[in-house]
Structure formats: C-alpha cells, structure tokens
Design a protein around this motif. Structure first.
Motif, PDB file in Angstrom:
ATOM      1  N   TYR A  55       0.826  -1.214   0.000  1.00  0.00           N
ATOM      2  CA  TYR A  55       0.000   0.000   0.000  1.00  0.00           C
ATOM      3  C   TYR A  55       0.862   1.268   0.000  1.00  0.00           C
ATOM      4  N   ALA A  56       2.137   1.130   0.386  1.00  0.00           N
ATOM      5  CA  ALA A  56       3.010   2.312   0.451  1.00  0.00           C
ATOM      6  C   ALA A  56       3.245   2.885  -0.950  1.00  0.00           C
ATOM      7  N   ALA A  57       3.609   2.024  -1.897  1.00  0.00           N
ATOM      8  CA  ALA A  57       3.883   2.501  -3.263  1.00  0.00           C
ATOM      9  C   ALA A  57       2.606   2.639  -4.079  1.00  0.00           C
ATOM     10  N   GLN A  58       1.570   1.882  -3.698  1.00  0.00           N
ATOM     11  CA  GLN A  58       0.322   1.898  -4.476  1.00  0.00           C
ATOM     12  C   GLN A  58      -0.864   2.152  -3.539  1.00  0.00           C
ATOM     13  N   PRO A  59      -0.949   3.384  -2.982  1.00  0.00           N
ATOM     14  CA  PRO A  59      -2.004   3.673  -1.991  1.00  0.00           C
ATOM     15  C   PRO A  59      -3.417   3.531  -2.555  1.00  0.00           C
ATOM     16  N   TYR A  60      -3.535   3.559  -3.879  1.00  0.00           N
ATOM     17  CA  TYR A  60      -4.868   3.398  -4.482  1.00  0.00           C
ATOM     18  C   TYR A  60      -5.441   2.001  -4.231  1.00  0.00           C
ATOM     19  N   PHE A  61      -4.586   1.071  -3.827  1.00  0.00           N
ATOM     20  CA  PHE A  61      -5.058  -0.278  -3.484  1.00  0.00           C
ATOM     21  C   PHE A  61      -6.117  -0.225  -2.374  1.00  0.00           C
ATOM     22  N   LEU A  62      -5.997   0.766  -1.493  1.00  0.00           N
ATOM     23  CA  LEU A  62      -6.910   0.860  -0.346  1.00  0.00           C
ATOM     24  C   LEU A  62      -8.356   1.030  -0.801  1.00  0.00           C
ATOM     25  N   HIS A  63      -8.541   1.596  -2.010  1.00  0.00           N
ATOM     26  CA  HIS A  63      -9.893   1.935  -2.467  1.00  0.00           C
ATOM     27  C   HIS A  63     -10.346   1.112  -3.666  1.00  0.00           C
ATOM     28  N   GLU A  64      -9.554   0.085  -4.040  1.00  0.00           N
ATOM     29  CA  GLU A  64      -9.947  -0.756  -5.181  1.00  0.00           C
ATOM     30  C   GLU A  64     -11.010  -1.755  -4.746  1.00  0.00           C
ATOM     31  N   PRO A  65     -12.192  -1.774  -5.367  1.00  0.00           N
ATOM     32  CA  PRO A  65     -13.190  -2.770  -4.986  1.00  0.00           C
ATOM     33  C   PRO A  65     -12.731  -4.204  -5.302  1.00  0.00           C
ATOM     34  N   ASN A  66     -11.948  -4.356  -6.371  1.00  0.00           N
ATOM     35  CA  ASN A  66     -11.345  -5.646  -6.708  1.00  0.00           C
ATOM     36  C   ASN A  66      -9.848  -5.505  -6.495  1.00  0.00           C
TER      37      ASN A  66
END
Ligand SMILES: NC(=O)c1ccc[n+]([C@@H]2O[C@H](COP(=O)([O-])OP(=O)(O)OC[C@H]3O[C@@H](n4cnc5c(N)ncnc54)[C@H](O)[C@@H]3O)[C@@H](O)[C@H]2O)c1
Length: 347
Positions: free
Chosen positions: A162-173
């Motif tokens: 999640y550090a390099a790809q914080p958008y993972f926190l909001h991905e429904p999939n």
C-alpha cells in the motif's frame, strides 16, 4: 525485419519507471524511447527530463506529433480501454499493462478494435517472463517431472504494497485483479488452459474496500488440478515478496520453488537443487528486482515480436483467457456456488 522502433510511454507513475528503464536499456536491441505522457504535468516533465525525450500531458497530442511505432500504456486499468482505442485509431501498435482493462467486455472490445484495424496488440503480463519462472517452464518442457498433473502456486506476502500503491486501499477488486491475475496466468502457462474454477475471497486487513486474500481451485482442460493462492496479509519470515512459490507434481517427479528462488526437483529418490533467482540488473534493486527483470524481459520479448511482425506470447487475444479467469474468480467468489448442501445441528 523492422528497423529501429520508436516507443512512446503513456503513464509516468510508480511502475512506469520499470518500463522507461527497460526501453532505455533496450536501445542496443533497436528500441528508441521517443516521448512520454502523463496527465500529471510534473510527472511527465520529470520523466521527459530523466530520459531526455519530449513530454506531453495529452496522449492524442503526443501520438499526432511523435507518430511512434509502438505505444506502451502504463496507466491504471480504468484508462486502458480509451487509451488503447486511441492508439489503435491512429493505427499504432499497443502494449497494455495488466490488468488488460477493467472488465472482460472492455478487454474484448480492445482485441476486436485491434483486429479490425490490423494493429499489433500485446498485454504486459510479465510474471511468466521472470527468470525464475522461465527456469521452471524450461524444466517442465524438458520433461524433468513429466506432464504436470497437480500444482500449488502461491503469492503470499505481508510486504507493505500500500506504500507505493495507496490506491489499493480503495480498489473494490484488489488482490485477484492485481496479483492473482499474474499467478493465474502462470497456472495457465505451466499447467494448461482452465476448464473451471472455484474461489473464496477474504477481507483480512481492516479498512480495505476490496479482498486482500483469495484461494482458488482450478481444474485444467487436460485434467490437471491446481490451487492458486494470493494474499497481501500473510506474516512470513523472511517475507518472500515479490516471489511466486510453487509445488508441481508430475508422474516422474516433483518440482518445488522455495523462498529465495531455490528450485528443487525430486526424481526417483534423488533431489537436485538449482538457484533460479533473477539477476540484478544495473538499474534494479531488491526486493523488486524479480519484478523489474520480468518487466525488462517482457519488453524485450515485445520488441522482438513486434520487429518480426509476429504475435507476442501474451498477445491481446491470449490475455483474454487470463482475464477471463479473473472474471470467473470474482463471479465464483460472489456466487458461493460450491455451498455444502448438508448442514446438521444438534437438537
Ligand atoms: N506487472 C507488474 O508487476 C505491475 C506492478 C505494479 C503495477 N502494475 C500495473 O501498472 C499500471 C500502473 O500502476 P501504477 O502503480 O504505476 O499507477 P500510478 O497511479 O502510480 O501511475 C499511473 C499514472 O498514469 C497517469 N495517467 C492516468 N490517466 C492518464 C491518461 N489518460 N494519460 C496519461 N497519463 C495518465 C497518472 O497520472 C499516473 O501518473 C497498473 O495497471 C498496475 O496494475 C503492474
């Protein structure tokens, strides 16, 4: 054979640096990085300056001005279909990062558009190109364990993705679409095409929108069975990120990829062990080097295939089958279609 190939990169975010480095280092093989583009002007300008090429904030303007031979799309999945269709409308060959697009319908639309326009299309699915995975496929192709009939392929980590790809926190999939897609592509490449699958997903890290853990059971068309596991929520010591580990059984032996990318082959009571780890390239660094070397090998493959006018191993058409597994996994997880039909409770 083609001459030099002018490559334009769309998207200059986190992972694009590996593509930019790959094209830069593929110069001796005939690649010329021609231009970069990002809607974020700061990222576009910075990438342009680092690689000494023109930068753009509008993909259409870049394609009109630069007329590249090949467009490499390294944005996130939501923009893959419009950007791929844009490049195809210019008659320019396209490489799209995984996941190919947001939905199977979008993936099929891109493949259909490329087919109609007779445009070369590939998907940057890179795990199967990583040196350790190439070594596994080579050992199997050489018949070291016979035709595989069972496998467990796993990507289990607690590395802070999640550090390099914080958008993972909001991905429904999340984990299936992000890394399960790679692991299922490997399952296809190693074990054969898939006839059916079942899947259970879990949300183990509090606060995530999407699933961070998935366990999938695949039946392959040739009768083989594989268990595919992926999670971003495992505690392991040492954490193997970003290694894909596996156990593959065939009639003549078993092949195991251990942490640290040691491959052992057990045949007739004898075990041979081989180091299959990725080499460190001048621009790669641990722990990402296996992924980075895979990206480089994938770009080298695309350059070679495009130059020779042949389809890439991970052509758009091929990758539809991998994306279909992702699609099937989410549908299987949602439908719980393998419910146990009998439940007994004490009176
Ligand atoms: N193969 C792998 O091992 C691997 C690893 C990480 C990420 N990825 C993939 O790479 C892709 C990018 O991921 P990321 O983490 O670098 O994302 P990111 O958000 O860091 O970067 C994406 C960039 O695209 C730009 N962008 C968005 N729309 C655009 C448009 N229309 N035109 C130009 N630029 C645009 C954004 O401004 C951003 O800079 C994703 O598809 C992801 O799944 C693959």
């Amino acid at each position: 054979m083609r001459g030099r190939v002018r490559v334009a990169v769309i998207g200059c975010g986190f992972y694009a640096e590996n593509h930019l480095q790959s094209w830069h280092h593929l110069r001796p093989e005939g690649a010329d990085l021609a231009a970069v583009c990002d809607v974020d002007a700061h990222k576009a300008k910075s990438a342009g300056a680092r690689y000494g090429v023109p930068y753009y904030t509008d993909a259409d303007a870049m394609l009109r001005a630069e007329k590249p031979d090949l467009v490499d799309i390294v944005t996130r999945h939501e923009t893959h279909r419009p950007l791929a269709e844009l490049a195809i409308s210019h008659g320019i060959a396209v490489i799209v990062q995984k996941p190919f697009a947001s939905t199977l319908t979008d993936c099929m639309a891109i493949v259909a558009a490329a087919h109609k326009a007779e445009v070369w299309l590939a998907v940057h699915e890179n795990f199967r190109f990583q040196a350790p995975m190439r070594a596994v496929r080579k050992a199997i192709a050489a018949g070291m364990i016979g035709q595989p009939s069972w496998a467990r392929i796993l990507f289990r980590t607690g590395f802070d993705v999640y550090a390099a790809q914080p958008y993972f926190l909001h991905e429904p999939n999340l984990v299936i679409a992000d890394v399960g897609i790679h692991v299922m592509d490997l399952a296809r490449a190693i074990m054969g095409e898939v006839a059916r699958l079942s899947c259970e997903t879990q949300h183990r890290r509090p606060g995530l929108l999407g699933e961070d853990t998935a366990t999938m059971l695949l039946r392959h068309e040739n009768g083989a069975v594989s268990v595919v596991e992926c999670t971003y929520q495992a505690q392991r010591d040492p954490d193997p990120f970003p290694q894909t580990l596996m156990e593959i059984e065939g009639p003549d032996g078993t092949l195991i990829v251990h942490p640290g990318y040691r491959m052992s082959v057990i045949r007739q009571g004898t075990t041979t062990v081989q180091d299959i780890s990725s080499p460190l390239l001048p621009w790669t660094a641990e722990p990402w080097h296996a992924s980075q070397e895979g990206a480089f090998a994938a770009c080298a493959h695309f350059l070679d295939c495009f130059g020779r006018g042949v389809a890439a191993e991970t052509s758009g058409e091929d990758n539809l089958r991998t994306f279909a597994l992702v699609d099937a996994a989410y549908r299987a997880a949602a439908s719980h279609n393998a419910e146990v039909p009998f439940a007994w409770r004490p009176a």
